[in-house]
Design a protein around this motif. Structure first.
Motif, PDB file in Angstrom:
ATOM      1  N   GLU A   4      -7.103  -6.795  -0.664  1.00 28.53           N
ATOM      2  CA  GLU A   4      -6.960  -8.099  -1.329  1.00 28.53           C
ATOM      3  C   GLU A   4      -5.603  -8.150  -2.028  1.00 28.53           C
ATOM      4  N   ASP A   5      -4.718  -9.026  -1.553  1.00 32.50           N
ATOM      5  CA  ASP A   5      -3.439  -9.236  -2.231  1.00 32.50           C
ATOM      6  C   ASP A   5      -3.672 -10.299  -3.310  1.00 32.50           C
ATOM      7  N   GLY A   6      -3.960  -9.799  -4.510  1.00 32.47           N
ATOM      8  CA  GLY A   6      -4.271 -10.687  -5.628  1.00 32.47           C
ATOM      9  C   GLY A   6      -3.072 -10.927  -6.533  1.00 32.47           C
ATOM     10  N   ALA A   7      -1.862 -10.883  -5.958  1.00 29.07           N
ATOM     11  CA  ALA A   7      -0.655 -11.074  -6.776  1.00 29.07           C
ATOM     12  C   ALA A   7      -0.691 -12.413  -7.525  1.00 29.07           C
ATOM     13  N   GLN A   8      -1.284 -13.415  -6.874  1.00 33.50           N
ATOM     14  CA  GLN A   8      -1.392 -14.731  -7.519  1.00 33.50           C
ATOM     15  C   GLN A   8      -2.822 -14.991  -7.986  1.00 33.50           C
ATOM     16  N   GLY A   9      -3.686 -14.011  -7.814  1.00 35.59           N
ATOM     17  CA  GLY A   9      -5.113 -14.288  -7.943  1.00 35.59           C
ATOM     18  C   GLY A   9      -5.783 -13.860  -9.230  1.00 35.59           C
TER      19      GLY A   9
ATOM     20  N   THR B   9      -2.228  -6.439  -7.502  1.00 35.26           N
ATOM     21  CA  THR B   9      -1.712  -7.631  -8.168  1.00 35.26           C
ATOM     22  C   THR B   9      -0.265  -7.398  -8.602  1.00 35.26           C
ATOM     23  N   SER B  10       0.351  -8.469  -9.103  1.00 42.29           N
ATOM     24  CA  SER B  10       1.737  -8.431  -9.561  1.00 42.29           C
ATOM     25  C   SER B  10       1.805  -9.002 -10.966  1.00 42.29           C
ATOM     26  N   PHE B  11       2.678  -8.419 -11.785  1.00 39.51           N
ATOM     27  CA  PHE B  11       2.909  -8.956 -13.131  1.00 39.51           C
ATOM     28  C   PHE B  11       4.301  -9.578 -13.251  1.00 39.51           C
TER      29      PHE B  11
ATOM     30  N   ASN C 179       5.636  -2.826  -9.252  1.00 39.73           N
ATOM     31  CA  ASN C 179       5.621  -4.240  -8.864  1.00 39.73           C
ATOM     32  C   ASN C 179       4.512  -4.487  -7.845  1.00 39.73           C
ATOM     33  N   GLY C 180       4.291  -5.738  -7.523  1.00 41.10           N
ATOM     34  CA  GLY C 180       3.199  -6.092  -6.614  1.00 41.10           C
ATOM     35  C   GLY C 180       3.455  -5.690  -5.172  1.00 41.10           C
ATOM     36  N   THR C 181       4.718  -5.600  -4.802  1.00 38.07           N
ATOM     37  CA  THR C 181       5.056  -5.178  -3.444  1.00 38.07           C
ATOM     38  C   THR C 181       4.746  -3.696  -3.263  1.00 38.07           C
ATOM     39  N   ASP C 182       5.173  -2.879  -4.227  1.00 44.86           N
ATOM     40  CA  ASP C 182       4.829  -1.446  -4.181  1.00 44.86           C
ATOM     41  C   ASP C 182       3.315  -1.263  -4.167  1.00 44.86           C
TER      42      ASP C 182
ATOM     43  N   ALA D 282       6.311 -14.976 -13.477  1.00 45.04           N
ATOM     44  CA  ALA D 282       5.740 -16.289 -13.143  1.00 45.04           C
ATOM     45  C   ALA D 282       4.312 -16.219 -12.617  1.00 45.04           C
ATOM     46  N   LYS D 283       3.746 -15.028 -12.488  1.00 45.32           N
ATOM     47  CA  LYS D 283       2.367 -14.911 -11.984  1.00 45.32           C
ATOM     48  C   LYS D 283       1.388 -15.277 -13.100  1.00 45.32           C
ATOM     49  N   PRO D 284       0.109 -15.472 -12.743  1.00 42.83           N
ATOM     50  CA  PRO D 284      -0.843 -15.886 -13.791  1.00 42.83           C
ATOM     51  C   PRO D 284      -0.814 -14.965 -15.019  1.00 42.83           C
TER      52      PRO D 284
HETATM   53  C1  LIG Z   1       4.587 -12.153  -5.881  1.00 39.07           C
HETATM   54  C2  LIG Z   1       3.783 -11.742  -4.740  1.00 39.07           C
HETATM   55  C3  LIG Z   1       3.822 -10.436  -4.221  1.00 39.07           C
HETATM   56  C4  LIG Z   1       4.813  -9.408  -4.679  1.00 39.07           C
HETATM   57  O1  LIG Z   1       4.813  -9.124  -6.023  1.00 39.07           O
HETATM   58  P1  LIG Z   1       6.147  -8.521  -6.715  1.00 39.07           P
HETATM   59  O2  LIG Z   1       5.665  -8.060  -8.045  1.00 39.07           O
HETATM   60  O3  LIG Z   1       7.134  -9.632  -6.797  1.00 39.07           O
HETATM   61  O4  LIG Z   1       6.627  -7.404  -5.864  1.00 39.07           O
HETATM   62  C5  LIG Z   1       2.980 -10.103  -3.181  1.00 39.07           C
HETATM   63  N1  LIG Z   1       2.132 -11.012  -2.654  1.00 39.07           N
HETATM   64  C6  LIG Z   1       2.061 -12.277  -3.099  1.00 39.07           C
HETATM   65  C7  LIG Z   1       1.077 -13.219  -2.486  1.00 39.07           C
HETATM   66  C8  LIG Z   1       2.893 -12.699  -4.154  1.00 39.07           C
HETATM   67  O5  LIG Z   1       2.820 -13.951  -4.582  1.00 39.07           O
END
Ligand SMILES: *Cc1c(COP(=O)(O)O)cnc(C)c1O
Length: 394
Positions: free
Chosen positions: A165-170, A189-191, A61-64, A194-196
Motif C-alpha cells: 500500500e503506497d499510502g504517501a497521500q493516504g 507513507t511520506s512526510f 522519505n516515501g520513495t525509500d 505537502a502530504k497530509p
Molecule cells: C509523494 C509520494 C511518494 C514519494 O514520497 P517522497 O517522500 O516524496 O519520496 C510516493 N508515492 C506517492 C503516491 C506520493 O504522492
C-alpha cells in the motif's frame, strides 16, 4: 487587502501549534541526539498505534520506504509489479529501479484509484504471456482516499501476489474503522511537507504486521546492518546485506510528534469540512467533483475536480493565479508515457480513463486551515475562469 490563499498553508499550521513544535526542536538540539534519537522511537510507536499495525519503521522519505519494502519482500526480476497509471512517479519508479517488470493499470474516473477489473485484466495478460509471474501490487491511496483494498487484497491472494500500500497521500484515511497504512502486507507513507502529515523536510515510514519484514526493513534502512543480536556490541559493525542510508532525522520526528496530535485531534475533521464546503458550493456546476466511496474517509491530500473538456485548463489555471489562487495539475502525464519508463515498463492495454484525467483534472487549494470565505473565493474564481476559458468548438 485580501489574504493570499496558499495551496497548503504551512504557516497557519505553524502559528496554531508553534509552541509544541519549537519546544520539540529545542529538546533535540539540547540533547544533540540528531540521529536515531529518542523521539524517533516515540514517533514510530505512536504511528504504529495510530495505523493499527504492529511495526512502524521510519526512513528518509516515501520513495525509500517503497524501495525498502519491495526489497524486504524479496522480489526478483521475474516478479511483475502492477502500479496505477495515474499516480506520482515514485510508485512506478521504485519497482522499475529494482529491475521488476512494471505494468501500469487504469484507474476509476470517480475515485481516481486503481480499477480492480483493469487489474485482473492486466494480471491475466501477463500470465498468458508467461514470461513474468505476478509479484506485487502497488496500491496507491490517491489524493487521500484509500484504494479499494478489500477487492484488491482478494485479487492479490488469488494470484499469489503481495500487496504494497503506497499510502504517501493516504495517512489519516479510513475504510470503516480500519486505518490507511494498515491494508498492505507492507504499507508506506511520506512526510514530505505537502502530504497530509508532513514534516519540515523529507521523511517517510514503513508499516507492517510481519516481524520478519519489519526487522529486514530496519536493517535495510541502515546499510543492511546486522539485527541479529542487539546486545552484541559488535553487531552494528556487521553488515549482512546491501542496504541504504535512510533514516528519519530526530528533528523531523520532533516536528511530526507535535503535528500528529493536531492531525488526529482537529486537522482531519477540519480538512473534511473544507472538502464538504467545496462539494456544496460547486454542486450545481458542470465540474466533476471527487467521489468518496460509502464508508470511506479521505484525508484530502488533494481536492481534485475534472473540468469540462471544452474548457482550456491552462487558461483557467492562469486566470486563477492572477487572482492569487494557486491551482495545480496532478497529474499531467500518464505514468506509461513517462520517458523514464520507455524501456522498463509498460501499460498492457490503453488506459483511457487516465489519459482523460490527465487532460481535465485540476487540484484546488485544500488544507485544514482554509476558511469558508476563502473556499468561496476559490470557487467563484474557478467558475468565472471556466466560463471565460471555454473553447469555441465547432
Ligand atoms: C509523494 C509520494 C511518494 C514519494 O514520497 P517522497 O517522500 O516524496 O519520496 C510516493 N508515492 C506517492 C503516491 C506520493 O504522492
Amino acid at each position: 487587502m485580501e489574504n493570499k490563499i496558499q495551496f497548503r498553508d504551512l504557516n497557519r499550521q505553524y502559528e496554531a501549534i508553534k509552541d509544541k513544535i519549537d519546544t520539540g526542536i529545542q529538546e533535540v538540539i539540547a540533547n544533540a541526539d540528531f540521529i536515531s534519537g529518542g523521539k524517533v522511537k516515540e514517533l514510530e510507536e505512536k504511528l504504529a498505534d495510530y495505523a493499527g499495525v504492529k511495526h512502524c519503521i521510519t526512513c528518509a522519505n516515501g520513495t525509500d520506504a517503497i524501495t525498502i519494502a519491495l526489497k524486504a519482500m524479496g522480489l526478483s526480476g521475474s516478479d511483475a509489479a502492477f502500479v496505477p497509471d495515474f499516480t506520482f512517479f515514485s510508485s512506478g519508479e521504485c519497482p522499475a529501479s529494482l529491475g521488476l517488470p512494471t505494468y501500469f493499470v487504469d484507474v476509476r474516473k470517480d475515485t481516481y484509484n486503481m480499477d480492480p477489473d483493469a487489474l485482473v485484466e492486466a494480471i491475466e495478460c501477463v500470465r498468458s504471456e508467461g514470461t513474468h509471474r505476478p509479484g506485487v501490487l502497488i496500491a496507491v491511496d490517491l489524493f487521500g482516499q484509500p484504494a479499494e483494498h478489500d477487492r484488491l487484497k482478494e485479487i492479490c491472494k488469488r494470484y499469489g501476489m503481495y500487496l504494497l500500500e503506497d499510502g504517501a497521500q493516504g495517512l489519516g484515511g479510513r475504510i470503516g474503522h480500519r486505518m490507511a497504512c494498515s491494508f498492505g502486507d507492507i504499507a508506506t507513507t511520506s512526510f514530505f511537507p505537502a502530504k497530509p502529515l508532513g514534516c519540515y523536510g523529507d521523511g517517510g515510514a514503513i508499516f507492517t504486521d510481519c516481524d520478519e519484514w519489519a526487522e529486514l526493513c530496519r536493517s535495510l534502512a541502515v546499510h543492511g546492518k546486522d539485527m541479529g543480536n542487539p546486545d552484541d556490541p559488535d553487531a552494528k559493525y556487521n553488515n549482512v546485506r546491501l542496504g541504504f542510508n535512510s533514516r528519519l532525522d530526530t528533528l523531523q520526528a520532533a516536528v511530526l510528534l507535535a503535528k500528529l496530535d493536531a492531525f488526529k485531534d482537529s486537522e482531519l475533521d477540519a480538512v473534511n469540512r473544507v472538502a464538504k464546503w467545496y462539494g456544496e458550493i460547486l454542486s450545481d456546476s458542470e465540474l466533476v467533483l471527487p467521489t468518496v466511496k460509502p464508508d470511506y474517509y479521505s484525508s484530502w491530500a488533494q481536492y481534485t475536480v475534472q473540468l469540462p473538456e471544452c474548457v482550456d485548463r491552462d487558461g483557467v489555471q492562469k486566470k486563477m493565479k492572477e487572482a492569487g489562487i494557486p491551482a495545480m495539475v496532478y497529474y499531467r502525464k500518464p505514468m506509461h508515457k513517462q520517458r523514464a519508463f520507455a524501456n522498463t515498463a509498460s501499460a498492457i492495454a490503453d488506459c483511457p480513463v487516465t489519459e482523460r484525467l490527465c487532460e481535465t483534472v485540476l487540484c484546488l487549494p485544500i488544507h485544514p486551515y482554509l476558511r469558508r470565505e476563502e473556499a468561496e473565493r476559490v470557487c467563484d474564481k474557478l467558475l468565472e475562469a471556466c466560463e471565460s476559458s471555454a473553447r469555441i468548438i465547432g
